[in-house]
Write an enzyme that holds these catalytic residues in place. Structure first.
Site, PDB file in Angstrom:
ATOM      1  NE  ARG A  88      -1.556  -1.402  -4.998  1.00  0.00           N
ATOM      2  CZ  ARG A  88      -0.427  -1.019  -4.415  1.00  0.00           C
ATOM      3  NH1 ARG A  88       0.271  -1.877  -3.720  1.00  0.00           N
ATOM      4  NH2 ARG A  88      -0.001   0.220  -4.507  1.00  0.00           N
ATOM      5  NE  ARG A 127       5.238   8.396  -2.814  1.00  0.00           N
ATOM      6  CZ  ARG A 127       4.617   7.275  -2.489  1.00  0.00           C
ATOM      7  NH1 ARG A 127       4.156   7.107  -1.271  1.00  0.00           N
ATOM      8  NH2 ARG A 127       4.469   6.324  -3.367  1.00  0.00           N
TER       9      ARG A 127
HETATM   10  P1  AMP Z   1       3.423   0.662  -3.977  1.00  0.00           P
HETATM   11  O1  AMP Z   1       4.842   0.918  -3.607  1.00  0.00           O
HETATM   12  O2  AMP Z   1       2.711  -0.204  -2.971  1.00  0.00           O
HETATM   13  O3  AMP Z   1       2.649   1.927  -4.289  1.00  0.00           O
HETATM   14  O4  AMP Z   1       3.450  -0.203  -5.335  1.00  0.00           O
HETATM   15  C1  AMP Z   1       4.047   0.306  -6.507  1.00  0.00           C
HETATM   16  C2  AMP Z   1       3.491  -0.428  -7.712  1.00  0.00           C
HETATM   17  O5  AMP Z   1       3.780  -1.840  -7.604  1.00  0.00           O
HETATM   18  C3  AMP Z   1       1.973  -0.348  -7.875  1.00  0.00           C
HETATM   19  O6  AMP Z   1       1.553   0.832  -8.530  1.00  0.00           O
HETATM   20  C4  AMP Z   1       1.720  -1.608  -8.715  1.00  0.00           C
HETATM   21  O7  AMP Z   1       2.099  -1.413 -10.064  1.00  0.00           O
HETATM   22  C5  AMP Z   1       2.699  -2.607  -8.101  1.00  0.00           C
HETATM   23  N1  AMP Z   1       2.085  -3.340  -6.961  1.00  0.00           N
HETATM   24  C6  AMP Z   1       2.443  -3.294  -5.643  1.00  0.00           C
HETATM   25  N2  AMP Z   1       1.672  -4.098  -4.904  1.00  0.00           N
HETATM   26  C7  AMP Z   1       0.797  -4.679  -5.763  1.00  0.00           C
HETATM   27  C8  AMP Z   1      -0.281  -5.584  -5.607  1.00  0.00           C
HETATM   28  N3  AMP Z   1      -0.628  -6.064  -4.398  1.00  0.00           N
HETATM   29  N4  AMP Z   1      -0.966  -5.963  -6.725  1.00  0.00           N
HETATM   30  C9  AMP Z   1      -0.637  -5.498  -7.937  1.00  0.00           C
HETATM   31  N5  AMP Z   1       0.350  -4.616  -8.151  1.00  0.00           N
HETATM   32  C10 AMP Z   1       1.066  -4.200  -7.084  1.00  0.00           C
END
Ligand code: AMP
Length: 215
Positions: A88, A127
């Site tokens: 990210r 969702r």
């Molecule tokens: P997601 O399910 O991929 O939308 O991730 C949910 C939350 O987890 C994000 O909003 C971040 O707070 C954290 N997160 C997930 N992947 C990452 C990453 N690669 N780097 C930093 N934070 C992450």
């Protein structure tokens, strides 16, 4: 298959990764799922990550990079992987490059799921996720009144970070911190793009995904 799925929150990365995983024999690595598991198991990483996740902010690079180094030390990644939600940031992408080079697992492609912002906000606010299998269900796509996961029957809930204000923050952070990766991977010749239209069901995006990847 060795693939990174790139796209804003709500673009359908997790759903596409699950569909690809069902057809091609590879592991689905979702950093969001790994972090949520750490939260529910009250690990030290979960404790450190919780505040950032609740606000829709990124967990600091050093924590996430270490988590991915550990994930890639497991033998199952040798059969291929779909990475969803990572990298990210540019430092995370550089770390991934190092991890993959060390393990001799070069990426085949980076798939960008490109979705207009108004569509993303509508989708995210509608969702739900399954408490048991983590599958994401879009209430716009199914009959209203569904209380259980269509895949396993588990209880559905709205993620804390899917409230409108947090959604807007997550999209802003995506534009600022993650979108630069599109040009970064394009320069390396790895980028393939699917333009997701408003009327697309997951199966439509999947068809376009296979075409974009030449599968
Ligand atoms: P997601 O399910 O991929 O939308 O991730 C949910 C939350 O987890 C994000 O909003 C971040 O707070 C954290 N997160 C997930 N992947 C990452 C990453 N690669 N780097 C930093 N934070 C992450």
């Amino acid at each position: 298959m060795r693939l990174v799925l790139l796209g804003a929150p709500g673009s359908g990365k997790g759903t596409q990764a699950s569909m690809l995983e069902a057809k091609y024999d590879c592991v689905h690595i979702s950093t969001g799922d790994i972090l949520r598991k750490n939260l529910s198991q009250k690990t030290e990483l979960g404790f450190l990550a919780e505040g950032f996740m609740k606000k829709g902010e990124l967990v600091p690079d050093d924590l996430v990079i270490k988590m991915m180094e550990e994930r890639f030390s497991l033998p199952d990644v040798a059969k291929g992987f779909l990475i969803d939600g990572y990298p990210r940031t540019i430092p995370q992408a550089e770390a991934l490059e190092r991890i993959l080079t060390d393990n001799k697992y070069p990426l085949d492609f980076v798939l960008l799921l490109n979705v207009a912002e108004e569509i993303l906000i509508r989708r995210l606010a509608n969702r739900k996720a399954c408490r048991v299998c983590s599958k994401i269900l879009n209430l716009l796509d199914v009959e209203t009144g569904t209380k259980n996961c269509l895949a396993c029957g588990g209880e559905l809930y709205q993620r804390d970070d899917d409230s409108e204000q947090v959604i807007r923050n997550r999209l802003l952070i995506y534009r600022r911190q993650t979108e630069p990766l599109v040009a970064w991977y394009d320069k390396k010749g790895l980028l393939r793009t699917v333009q997701v239209q408003e009327h697309f069901m997951p199966e439509d995006t999947y068809k376009e995904t296979e075409a974009a990847l030449g599968l």
